[in-house]
Design a protein around this motif. Structure first.
Motif, PDB file in Angstrom:
ATOM      1  N   ASP A  82      27.753  45.973  37.434  1.00  0.00           N
ATOM      2  CA  ASP A  82      28.799  45.948  38.448  1.00  0.00           C
ATOM      3  C   ASP A  82      28.886  44.606  39.169  1.00  0.00           C
ATOM      4  N   ALA A  83      28.311  43.562  38.584  1.00  0.00           N
ATOM      5  CA  ALA A  83      28.365  42.243  39.208  1.00  0.00           C
ATOM      6  C   ALA A  83      29.807  41.774  39.335  1.00  0.00           C
ATOM      7  N   GLU A  84      30.143  41.196  40.482  1.00  0.00           N
ATOM      8  CA  GLU A  84      31.486  40.688  40.701  1.00  0.00           C
ATOM      9  C   GLU A  84      31.440  39.623  41.786  1.00  0.00           C
ATOM     10  N   GLY A  85      32.484  38.817  41.819  1.00  0.00           N
ATOM     11  CA  GLY A  85      32.584  37.811  42.859  1.00  0.00           C
ATOM     12  C   GLY A  85      31.591  36.681  42.710  1.00  0.00           C
ATOM     13  N   ALA A 111      28.632  30.868  40.465  1.00  0.00           N
ATOM     14  CA  ALA A 111      29.678  31.260  39.523  1.00  0.00           C
ATOM     15  C   ALA A 111      30.531  32.317  40.199  1.00  0.00           C
ATOM     16  N   LEU A 112      31.790  32.372  39.847  1.00  0.00           N
ATOM     17  CA  LEU A 112      32.706  33.339  40.422  1.00  0.00           C
ATOM     18  C   LEU A 112      33.169  34.284  39.330  1.00  0.00           C
ATOM     19  N   LEU A 113      32.625  35.500  39.335  1.00  0.00           N
ATOM     20  CA  LEU A 113      33.014  36.520  38.372  1.00  0.00           C
ATOM     21  C   LEU A 113      34.266  37.241  38.859  1.00  0.00           C
ATOM     22  N   PRO A 114      34.992  37.887  37.960  1.00  0.00           N
ATOM     23  CA  PRO A 114      36.167  38.652  38.390  1.00  0.00           C
ATOM     24  C   PRO A 114      35.784  39.770  39.359  1.00  0.00           C
ATOM     25  N   TYR A 115      36.667  40.008  40.329  1.00  0.00           N
ATOM     26  CA  TYR A 115      36.515  41.156  41.215  1.00  0.00           C
ATOM     27  C   TYR A 115      37.168  42.373  40.562  1.00  0.00           C
ATOM     28  N   ARG A 116      36.595  43.544  40.797  1.00  0.00           N
ATOM     29  CA  ARG A 116      37.099  44.761  40.166  1.00  0.00           C
ATOM     30  C   ARG A 116      38.337  45.307  40.863  1.00  0.00           C
ATOM     31  N   SER A 117      38.582  44.863  42.076  1.00  0.00           N
ATOM     32  CA  SER A 117      39.771  45.290  42.815  1.00  0.00           C
ATOM     33  C   SER A 117      40.048  44.263  43.897  1.00  0.00           C
ATOM     34  N   LEU A 118      41.238  44.313  44.469  1.00  0.00           N
ATOM     35  CA  LEU A 118      41.540  43.398  45.563  1.00  0.00           C
ATOM     36  C   LEU A 118      40.651  43.659  46.777  1.00  0.00           C
ATOM     37  N   ASN A 180      41.443  41.089  54.140  1.00  0.00           N
ATOM     38  CA  ASN A 180      42.358  40.291  53.327  1.00  0.00           C
ATOM     39  C   ASN A 180      41.579  39.275  52.506  1.00  0.00           C
ATOM     40  N   VAL A 181      42.253  38.753  51.504  1.00  0.00           N
ATOM     41  CA  VAL A 181      41.694  37.733  50.620  1.00  0.00           C
ATOM     42  C   VAL A 181      42.315  36.391  50.978  1.00  0.00           C
ATOM     43  N   ILE A 182      41.478  35.404  51.217  1.00  0.00           N
ATOM     44  CA  ILE A 182      41.967  34.032  51.321  1.00  0.00           C
ATOM     45  C   ILE A 182      42.106  33.511  49.899  1.00  0.00           C
ATOM     46  N   SER A 183      43.321  33.249  49.491  1.00  0.00           N
ATOM     47  CA  SER A 183      43.629  32.988  48.082  1.00  0.00           C
ATOM     48  C   SER A 183      43.198  31.583  47.675  1.00  0.00           C
ATOM     49  N   TYR A 184      42.145  31.515  46.809  1.00  0.00           N
ATOM     50  CA  TYR A 184      41.676  30.208  46.359  1.00  0.00           C
ATOM     51  C   TYR A 184      41.352  30.184  44.869  1.00  0.00           C
ATOM     52  N   GLY A 185      41.989  31.072  44.087  1.00  0.00           N
ATOM     53  CA  GLY A 185      41.778  31.050  42.643  1.00  0.00           C
ATOM     54  C   GLY A 185      40.862  32.130  42.132  1.00  0.00           C
ATOM     55  N   GLN A 186      40.546  33.141  42.940  1.00  0.00           N
ATOM     56  CA  GLN A 186      39.719  34.256  42.483  1.00  0.00           C
ATOM     57  C   GLN A 186      40.444  35.049  41.391  1.00  0.00           C
ATOM     58  N   THR A 187      39.648  35.658  40.510  1.00  0.00           N
ATOM     59  CA  THR A 187      40.199  36.544  39.495  1.00  0.00           C
ATOM     60  C   THR A 187      39.987  37.991  39.921  1.00  0.00           C
ATOM     61  N   VAL A 188      41.051  38.782  39.868  1.00  0.00           N
ATOM     62  CA  VAL A 188      40.998  40.210  40.192  1.00  0.00           C
ATOM     63  C   VAL A 188      41.424  40.994  38.960  1.00  0.00           C
ATOM     64  N   LYS A 269      53.730  44.587  28.109  1.00  0.00           N
ATOM     65  CA  LYS A 269      52.382  44.055  27.955  1.00  0.00           C
ATOM     66  C   LYS A 269      51.430  44.679  28.975  1.00  0.00           C
ATOM     67  N   GLU A 270      50.227  45.006  28.502  1.00  0.00           N
ATOM     68  CA  GLU A 270      49.191  45.528  29.382  1.00  0.00           C
ATOM     69  C   GLU A 270      48.534  44.380  30.133  1.00  0.00           C
ATOM     70  N   LEU A 271      48.225  44.626  31.395  1.00  0.00           N
ATOM     71  CA  LEU A 271      47.592  43.618  32.226  1.00  0.00           C
ATOM     72  C   LEU A 271      46.071  43.663  32.110  1.00  0.00           C
ATOM     73  N   ARG A 272      45.439  42.514  32.205  1.00  0.00           N
ATOM     74  CA  ARG A 272      43.976  42.434  32.266  1.00  0.00           C
ATOM     75  C   ARG A 272      43.518  41.943  33.636  1.00  0.00           C
ATOM     76  N   SER A 273      44.168  40.905  34.162  1.00  0.00           N
ATOM     77  CA  SER A 273      43.726  40.345  35.439  1.00  0.00           C
ATOM     78  C   SER A 273      44.799  39.430  36.003  1.00  0.00           C
ATOM     79  N   VAL A 274      44.587  39.063  37.269  1.00  0.00           N
ATOM     80  CA  VAL A 274      45.409  38.034  37.899  1.00  0.00           C
ATOM     81  C   VAL A 274      44.476  37.004  38.518  1.00  0.00           C
ATOM     82  N   VAL A 275      44.802  35.746  38.319  1.00  0.00           N
ATOM     83  CA  VAL A 275      44.106  34.656  38.985  1.00  0.00           C
ATOM     84  C   VAL A 275      44.947  34.283  40.198  1.00  0.00           C
TER      85      VAL A 275
END
Length: 301
Positions: A82-85, A111-118, A180-188, A269-275
């Protein structure tokens, strides 16, 4: 051999750290490699090297390290399922420099791993209550949205609100909590498909401009850009206008605005993530930052 003299400055010897592979994934193996080089003129006595991934660590006794000598140690471990962020990797060496004193040296890598949700990516508290205005700081100068003003517009914790036909779920958080998220290029991470990916948020200290991208399940990517107006004032393009905000000096009866923005998606198209768009590295007084409170995928009608 030269002995340590307490009246002399002691420059800690360097330790280097590399982490492989470069593209990390939750639940997958990771290797940490550290090299400690004794660049001092004295021996490092009873040296111990710790290699750590967040709070998990391996300890390795290196013994005495003579001047000019280098020692390399490697630790292969596995990231949690469950590692994230943000994940922090550390090489930390401890050693004695004389019978009654010790010193240390350290190197880190992140390292910045994808987050599982916003909500998992929330890193800023932007909402405070009228009777506790100092518990949040949305702009680096101790300003914040009022929970009571938000409630008057239907934005209560966990509420579903609809703007321009798009439903959003407002953060289910208490005032002073990260909301809230301060938007700086995180992957969700995302799942599903639709016609549009929409966000609800606002900017502080000017227009929040930046580039992001949507990643689809087939590996293709779609770039997009945003330019979200500053929150201060009653903006005619706002989704909702609040009658006041909190500042470091108290209630400010000038209105503030929240906005919707987003990107049209490729059909079928199915979504995988948003940067998320790269706007800033955090909040800082005088520097524009984009805050995202909610996102939603609009289904295809």
């Amino acid at each position: 051999m030269i002995s340590y003299r307490p009246e002399q400055d002691f420059l800690s010897p360097p330790v280097s750290l590399t982490v492989t592979p470069s593209a990390l994934e939750a639940g997958k193996a990771v290797t940490l490699t550290a090299t400690l080089t004794n660049t001092a003129a004295i021996a490092l006595r009873g040296t111990v090297l710790y290699l750590a991934v967040d709070d998990s660590a391996q300890q390795d006794g290196l013994g005495d390290l003579a001047p000019g000598r280098s020692v390399t140690r490697t630790w292969r471990t596995r990231l949690a399922d469950d590692a994230e962020g943000r994940i922090v990797f550390t090489a930390h060496a401890l050693f004695d420099v004389h019978p009654h004193g010790s010193d240390c040296t350290r190197a880190t890598s992140t390292a910045l791993l994808p987050y599982r949700s916003l909500p998992a990516a929330f890193d800023n508290a932007g909402i405070s209550s009228d009777d506790a205005r100092t518990v949040a700081n949305i702009d680096g100068s101790n300003s914040s949205l009022s929970a009571e003003a938000l409630a008057s517009a239907g934005l209560t914790p966990g509420a579903t609100v609809t703007y321009e036909g798009v439903p959003f779920t407002w953060p289910d958080t208490r005032p002073g909590s990260k909301d809230n998220v301060i938007s700086y290029g995180q992957t969700v991470l995302l799942s599903g498909s639709g016609s549009r990916l929409s966000f609800l948020g606002t900017s502080t200290w000017g227009e929040g401009k930046g580039d992001g991208k949507v990643v689809y399940a087939d590996g293709t990517e779609q770039a997009f850009s945003v330019a979200v107006p500053d929150w201060y004032g009653a903006n005619s393009s706002a989704a909702v206008v609040l009658p006041y905000r909190h500042t470091s000096s108290g209630r400010d009866d000038n209105p503030v605005s929240l906005f919707t923005f987003g990107v049209d998606l490729a059909a079928g198209k199915e979504l995988r993530s948003v940067v998320l768009p790269k706007v800033s590295d955090g909040i800082q007084e005088g520097v524009a930052a984009l805050h995202i409170f909610a996102l939603t995928i609009t289904p295809i009608n």
